[in-house]
Write a protein that holds these residues in place. Structure first.
Motif, short mmCIF file in Angstrom:
data_model
loop_
_atom_site.label_atom_id
_atom_site.label_comp_id
_atom_site.label_asym_id
_atom_site.label_seq_id
_atom_site.Cartn_x
_atom_site.Cartn_y
_atom_site.Cartn_z
N PHE A 182 32.98 45.92 47.79
CA PHE A 182 32.78 44.78 47.60
C PHE A 182 33.58 43.80 47.83
O PHE A 182 35.10 44.05 47.87
N MET A 193 34.83 47.81 39.19
CA MET A 193 34.86 46.63 40.20
C MET A 193 35.56 45.31 39.62
O MET A 193 36.72 45.04 40.05
N ALA A 208 38.98 43.91 41.29
CA ALA A 208 38.83 43.27 41.83
C ALA A 208 40.43 42.11 41.45
O ALA A 208 41.19 41.58 41.76
N ARG A 211 43.48 40.40 43.36
CA ARG A 211 43.69 39.24 43.37
C ARG A 211 45.54 39.40 42.95
O ARG A 211 46.45 38.02 43.13
N SER A 232 28.83 42.29 49.66
CA SER A 232 29.85 40.73 50.04
C SER A 232 28.79 39.31 49.62
O SER A 232 27.82 39.10 49.19
N GLY A 282 27.37 35.14 45.33
CA GLY A 282 25.96 34.68 43.61
C GLY A 282 27.26 33.96 42.61
O GLY A 282 26.59 33.20 41.75
N ILE A 297 28.90 31.72 43.10
CA ILE A 297 29.35 30.76 43.62
C ILE A 297 28.66 29.25 43.92
O ILE A 297 29.04 28.63 43.66
N VAL A 329 25.19 38.13 49.52
CA VAL A 329 24.34 38.12 48.39
C VAL A 329 24.40 36.31 48.12
O VAL A 329 25.77 36.43 47.83
N CYS A 330 23.68 35.68 47.70
CA CYS A 330 24.05 34.31 46.94
C CYS A 330 23.35 33.92 45.67
O CYS A 330 23.49 35.37 45.08
N SER A 353 21.48 33.31 42.75
CA SER A 353 20.09 33.35 42.40
C SER A 353 19.54 31.72 41.78
O SER A 353 20.32 31.17 41.41
N1 CAO Z 1 23.30 34.45 40.94
C1 CAO Z 1 23.68 33.53 40.28
N2 CAO Z 1 25.08 33.55 39.39
C2 CAO Z 1 25.84 35.31 39.89
C3 CAO Z 1 25.05 35.77 40.69
C4 CAO Z 1 24.04 35.49 41.20
N3 CAO Z 1 24.00 36.14 42.19
N4 CAO Z 1 26.63 36.94 40.88
C5 CAO Z 1 27.35 36.58 39.61
N5 CAO Z 1 27.05 35.66 39.04
C6 CAO Z 1 27.70 34.57 38.18
C7 CAO Z 1 27.68 35.77 37.18
O1 CAO Z 1 26.82 36.51 36.00
C8 CAO Z 1 28.88 35.11 36.85
O2 CAO Z 1 28.40 34.41 35.67
P1 CAO Z 1 29.08 33.82 34.17
O3 CAO Z 1 30.21 33.74 34.30
O4 CAO Z 1 28.33 33.12 33.37
O5 CAO Z 1 29.20 35.46 33.30
C9 CAO Z 1 29.12 34.32 37.26
O6 CAO Z 1 28.79 34.03 38.26
C10 CAO Z 1 30.79 34.96 37.85
O7 CAO Z 1 30.81 36.28 38.40
P2 CAO Z 1 31.95 36.54 39.26
O8 CAO Z 1 32.21 35.93 40.29
O9 CAO Z 1 33.19 36.74 38.38
O10 CAO Z 1 31.68 38.50 39.16
P3 CAO Z 1 30.35 38.95 40.21
O11 CAO Z 1 30.48 40.46 40.20
O12 CAO Z 1 29.47 38.39 40.72
O13 CAO Z 1 31.70 39.00 42.09
C11 CAO Z 1 33.94 39.27 42.69
C12 CAO Z 1 32.75 38.92 41.51
C13 CAO Z 1 35.11 39.63 42.88
C14 CAO Z 1 33.05 40.18 43.44
C15 CAO Z 1 33.93 37.55 43.29
O14 CAO Z 1 34.29 37.38 42.29
C16 CAO Z 1 34.32 37.99 44.12
O15 CAO Z 1 35.65 37.71 44.62
N6 CAO Z 1 33.37 37.51 45.43
C17 CAO Z 1 33.43 36.24 46.66
C18 CAO Z 1 33.40 37.83 47.70
C19 CAO Z 1 33.77 36.63 48.89
O16 CAO Z 1 34.09 36.49 49.36
N7 CAO Z 1 32.71 37.00 49.80
C20 CAO Z 1 32.34 36.25 51.13
C21 CAO Z 1 33.01 37.43 52.18
S1 CAO Z 1 32.96 37.10 53.67
O17 CAO Z 1 31.91 37.40 54.76
#
Ligand code: CAO
Length: 576
Positions: free
Chosen positions: A444, A472, A476, A480, A497, A500, A502, A521-522, A524
């Protein structure tokens, strides 16, 4: 056993110099003249070789020790070994028995040291250091290589001045290097460079012309004569025809080598052996980051640099100039335009920052993957209304456990079900074969302050959503904090990736080679969906699946997404 103590030979005024490298260890069988240690002051670095052959029985020094003439280096069992080598005047060849002989010929080290203020700050003996007594304005003056003892025919490896430059007394003009030492030759006079009389690669000896100075003044003879009892060296004659009419020929006075703490010009801080190694391998030493004391470049640094270039994680400046930033080595295309070279400062203020190590590594990987994999991305939506309700309920039930389940953990489980149904997504290309994996390690993407990292949850098929969530969050956090181990980032079969947390709708994730697909995934959002009778508010999750068209076809990708959507809509299907 015939034990012999090998000591530091006569190295002139070069006192209390630091041992920066041990080149042998107990048990080593060494030849006469083999380098034993590298010593370095702020003026020069040089290797001290053995005066005899034998087997090292004991080291008498360690890195960081300060040594002078006569300091014991090691004990050598010389039994059966060849006799000490003949004294030729070089420090490497001076038998210990002759080290203190007053008539010992000048050595490279002693010349270097005696011509310059020593590391310990003592004044240079004038035999090499004292220039002509001229201090008034005169010129033109030809500055030549001073008496540097037996150090003849040494290669010029750097020219630090050019015509028009104003030089001060003692300012370094050129760097010369043998296979045993490197040192800078500074100017004996101040003035303006009219002509540079050497070029890189030239071989110079005592008396070789270096530069012609105009308006020269103030010869470097400022060293207190009291500290320099020996008679002044005669001014070496310039080679015939080297100096023009009316020019005075003077030797350069001080002879400091590169300054490790405050390097001037482009000369990197490294011992002669390392420089030689770098030259042999074609490594641009000024691009290598030194990990030794005061940033000195070690053999390991050079090796790591070479490994980095070979693996594509490091680019030389020459490669970067030929390819866009982040390009993997060898990843350029013939006929492609060069990367635009723009002087951004011409258009407004700018700040330059080095790319982080992670950005450099991930950039090179992403670029290779983007260029080499024929990507296609299918977008779709999954109805996660019920799953989200279940997720919220699960989190409520597990509130006290401290484990929070996000949609990503369910996506990992759902993806495994889809990978099992469509095994070509859990594959890698290996030459002319497809490797179908029977294990399920899911990576991930984690956004970290230093850049993108992809930790991997191993055997995710054998773990529940709660365990996956916990792992996870630990991975994560480690990502960091920059504490992920290579093992925690390797072995992935398929990556997800998630943006969601953000925002955004869809994107085109880059496949993480050697995997063949990645799910993006973006966020919802609740949308109206027609149920056949009326529009219903449903929570829809945007999915973007990138896949490698060499392995996967569009129909299979559409089916994969559709199946994933079915599972996310009703997770009970995982059991079927
Ligand atoms: N739709 C709506 N809300 C979502 C969601 C989605 N698809 N996915 C997560 N959320 C919500 C979570 O439920 C959480 O909400 P609360 O704070 O209200 O509980 C909030 O968003 C934050 O989630 P999170 O990001 O801390 O947790 P995660 O498990 O979804 O992701 C991690 C963990 C490590 C993958 C993430 O923090 C991260 O780093 N994402 C960026 C990945 C990235 O940079 N990708 C691009 C790479 S280029 O290909």
């Amino acid at each position: 056993m015939a034990l012999m103590e090998i000591k530091v030979p006569d190295i002139g005024d070069f006192k209390d110099v630091e041992v920066i490298e041990l080149l042998v260890k107990p048990g080593d069988r060494i030849k006469a003249e083999q380098s034993l240690v590298t010593v370095e002051s702020d003026k020069a670095s040089m290797e001290i070789p053995s005066s005899a052959a034998g087997v090292v029985t004991e080291m008498r020094i360690k890195i960081g020790d300060k040594v002078s003439e006569g300091s014991p280096l090691l004990m050598l069992d010389t039994e059966g070994a060849s006799a000490p080598v003949e004294d030729t005047g070089m420090p490497v060849k001076v038998p210990p028995s002759e080290l203190s002989a007053p008539a010992a010929p000048a050595t490279l080290a002693s010349a270097a040291a005696s011509a310059a203020p020593s590391a310990g700050g003592s004044a240079p003996p004038p035999a090499q250091a004292a220039p002509p007594a001229s201090t008034g304005r005169a010129g033109p003056v030809e500055v030549v290589v001073p008496d540097i003892g037996d150090f003849a025919d040494v290669a010029v490896i750097e020219v630090m001045v050019k015509p028009g430059d104003t030089v001060k007394v003692e300012q370094s003009l050129i760097t010369v290097e043998s296979d045993k030492a490197s040192m800078e030759i500074p100017s004996s006079h101040a003035g303006v460079v009219k002509e540079v009389r050497v070029k890189i690669g030239d071989k110079v000896s005592k008396g070789s012309p270096v530069v012609l100075l105009e308006g020269a003044s103030g010869a470097a003879g400022a060293a207190p004569p009291a500290a320099a009892p020996a008679p002044a060296a005669p001014t070496p004659a310039a080679p015939a025809g080297a100096a023009g009419a009316g020019e005075k020929t003077v030797p350069t006075a001080a002879l400091p080598a590169h300054e490790p703490t405050a390097p001037k010009g482009a000369l990197p801080h490294a011992s002669p052996t390392i420089r030689k190694l770098a030259r042999e391998l074609g490594v641009p030493l000024d691009e290598v980051k030194g990990s030794g004391p005061k940033g000195r470049i070690t053999q390991e640094d050079v090796q790591a640099f070479v490994r980095g270039v070979m693996s594509g994680s490091t680019q030389t400046r020459a490669q970067a100039a030929r390819a866009p930033a982040g390009a993997a080595a060898g990843g350029t295309f013939p006929g492609l335009l060069a990367w635009p070279q723009v002087d951004f400062a011409k258009f407004g203020p700018v700040e330059r920052k080095d790319l982080s190590r992670i950005k450099k590594i991930s950039g090179a990987n992403l670029h290779r993957n983007w260029v080499l994999i024929p990507h296609v991305t299918n977008h779709d939506d999954a109805d996660i209304t019920d799953l989200e309700a279940f997720r919220v309920a699960t989190n409520k039930e597990n509130e006290k456990s401290g484990v929070k389940v996000t949609m990503l953990a369910f996506l990992i489980k759902a993806s495994i079900a889809a990978l099992k149904k469509f095994p070509e997504f859990n594959a890698s290309i290996d030459g002319e074969q497809i490797v179908l994996k029977q294990y399920f390690h899911i990576g991930f993407a984690a956004d970290t302050p230093n850049g993108l990292m992809v930790p991997v949850i191993k055997d995710a098929d054998k773990k529940g959503v709660l365990q996956i969530s916990q792992e996870m969050s630990e991975l994560a956090k480690k990502a960091r904090e920059g504490k992920l181990s290579p093992t925690e980032m390797s072995g992935g079969c398929f990556s997800i990736s998630s943006l969601g947390g953000i925002g955004g709708r869809y994107f085109t994730p880059i496949i993480n080679a050697p995997e063949v697909a990645i799910l993006g995934v973006c966020k919802s959002a609740t949308e109206p969906r027609w149920d056949g009778k009326a529009f219903q508010p449903r929570l829809m999750l945007p999915l973007s699946l990138s896949w490698d068209h060499r392995v996967i076809d569009g129909a299979a990708a559409a089916r994969f997404n559709a199946y994933l959507g079915q599972i996310l809509a009703d997770f009970r299907r995982v059991l079927l």
